[in-house]
Enzyme design. Structure first.
Site, PDB file in Angstrom:
ATOM      1  CG  ASP A 195      54.739 126.723  25.320  1.00  0.00           C
ATOM      2  OD1 ASP A 195      55.427 125.689  25.396  1.00  0.00           O
ATOM      3  OD2 ASP A 195      55.234 127.874  25.248  1.00  0.00           O
ATOM      4  CG  ASP A 239      53.333 133.084  32.750  1.00  0.00           C
ATOM      5  OD1 ASP A 239      54.022 132.179  33.279  1.00  0.00           O
ATOM      6  OD2 ASP A 239      53.621 134.290  32.850  1.00  0.00           O
ATOM      7  CB  VAL A 240      53.751 127.317  34.098  1.00  0.00           C
ATOM      8  CG1 VAL A 240      53.220 126.381  33.033  1.00  0.00           C
ATOM      9  CG2 VAL A 240      55.182 127.748  33.814  1.00  0.00           C
ATOM     10  CG  ASN A 276      58.097 119.758  29.545  1.00  0.00           C
ATOM     11  OD1 ASN A 276      59.167 119.169  29.573  1.00  0.00           O
ATOM     12  ND2 ASN A 276      57.794 120.655  28.591  1.00  0.00           N
ATOM     13  CE1 TYR A 320      66.784 124.445  33.920  1.00  0.00           C
ATOM     14  CE2 TYR A 320      68.679 123.088  34.520  1.00  0.00           C
ATOM     15  CZ  TYR A 320      67.472 123.237  33.870  1.00  0.00           C
ATOM     16  OH  TYR A 320      66.943 122.181  33.164  1.00  0.00           O
ATOM     17  CE  LYS A 378      64.453 122.335  35.575  1.00  0.00           C
ATOM     18  NZ  LYS A 378      63.108 122.007  35.094  1.00  0.00           N
ATOM     19  CB  ILE A 385      67.208 116.544  26.201  1.00  0.00           C
ATOM     20  CG1 ILE A 385      67.235 115.729  27.513  1.00  0.00           C
ATOM     21  CG2 ILE A 385      66.219 115.954  25.198  1.00  0.00           C
ATOM     22  CD1 ILE A 385      67.711 114.308  27.412  1.00  0.00           C
ATOM     23  CB  THR A 445      65.089 120.725  23.516  1.00  0.00           C
ATOM     24  OG1 THR A 445      65.717 121.393  24.629  1.00  0.00           O
ATOM     25  CG2 THR A 445      64.790 119.293  23.882  1.00  0.00           C
TER      26      THR A 445
END
Ligand SMILES: NC(=O)c1ccc[n+]([C@@H]2O[C@H](COP(=O)([O-])OP(=O)(O)OC[C@H]3O[C@@H](n4cnc5c(N)ncnc54)[C@H](O)[C@@H]3O)[C@@H](O)[C@H]2O)c1
Length: 250
Positions: A37, A63-64, A90, A155, A159, A188, A190
């Site tokens: 993360d 950092d992805v 994720n 976004y 996706k 969800i 979160t």
């Protein structure tokens, strides 16, 4: 208890939300888990919780969107745990704006963090999975990778890309016993939906629009990821697992 016994898994975005639930569940099922993360404090905390329960965990700052950091994460995983069997892409960020209010900067930032990350993660995990005789890649999309959201332009585009990218790589890598599937969460509870959680009117509308009338929990997604990560799904590739309480089935 031992559905992932002996397997090594990387979970990105594991400092909280769904990623931490997946990392904890995978460890409880016997996996050695690498939690990554941008939040160092966050992954260290979740890894410590896993270790306190007797699980094996390694926390890495990552950092992805960075190619070099992906190379480091994959090599540190293999150096530490000896192999790589499972990757959960994720980590992600959200932007609510519709098309006219979406700046090019926001569009490109979401492409980098949500989509480029999935490309890079798969690209650098695949050689290690091939060495291990196969593997399972789980890419976290959204129901808005399947249906329109009516907003969240940048976004939703990221996706949707994750969904089709997963399918094409699944077909390409089946010969290597590397399975690739996408998960499509509904709403969800979160930190990602903090604004919605703080808006009782909007929240009520969303819950009422869900046939199973509640918000999803991170664990609802983690159990789906567990199935796709385990050998129980050895004939499952290129599929999309929708976990949304029936929201997109209406
Ligand atoms: N919460 C929802 O309603 C929902 C619905 C559909 C899909 N999703 C998807 O599920 C995934 C997990 O989201 P969540 O709900 O747990 O959200 P979250 O915000 O709780 O968790 C996301 C995690 O990703 C990390 N992260 C952000 N940018 C990063 C980067 N550049 N590199 C590495 N890590 C980074 C954050 O620090 C955070 O820990 C995301 O891909 C999200 O798009 C969420």
């Amino acid at each position: 208890m031992n559905r992932l016994q002996g397997k090594v898994a990387i979970v990105t975005g594991a400092a909280g939300g769904q990623g931490s639930a997946e990392a904890k569940l995978f460890a409880a099922e016997g996996a050695k888990v690498v939690l990554t993360d941008v939040s160092e404090a966050g992954v260290l905390k979740v890894a410590a919780e896993i270790q306190e329960l007797g699980g094996e965990a390694l926390a890495l700052v990552h950092d992805v969107s960075s190619e070099q950091e992906w190379k480091n994460v994959i090599s540190q995983t293999v150096n530490h745990f000896g192999a790589l069997n499972i990757l959960v892409n994720n980590a992600g960020i959200y932007a609510i704006e519709g098309i006219e209010d979406t700046s090019l900067e926001v569009w490109e930032k979401l492409q980098e963090i949500n989509t480029r990350s999935v490309f890079l993660g798969m690209k650098y995990a695949i050689p290690e999975m091939r060495k291990a005789g196969g593997g399972s890649i789980i890419n976290v999309s959204s129901i808005f990778g399947i249906i329109g959201s009516g907003r969240a332009t940048a976004y939703t585009a990221t996706k949707g890309a994750i969904r089709s990218l997963s399918k094409t790589v699944a077909v390409e890598l089946a010969k290597d016993e590397i399975r690739v599937n996408s998960i499509h969460p509904g709403i969800i509870a979160t930190p990602m939906i903090k604004t919605l959680l703080e808006d009782p009117v909007q929240l009520k509308l969303r819950v009422e629009a869900t046939p199973l009338p509640r918000l999803g929990k991170p664990e609802d997604i983690a159990y789906g990821a567990l199935f796709l990560a385990s050998d129980e799904s050895s004939f499952v590739t290129g599929t999309e697992l929708i976990i949304d309480g029936g929201y997109s089935a209406r």
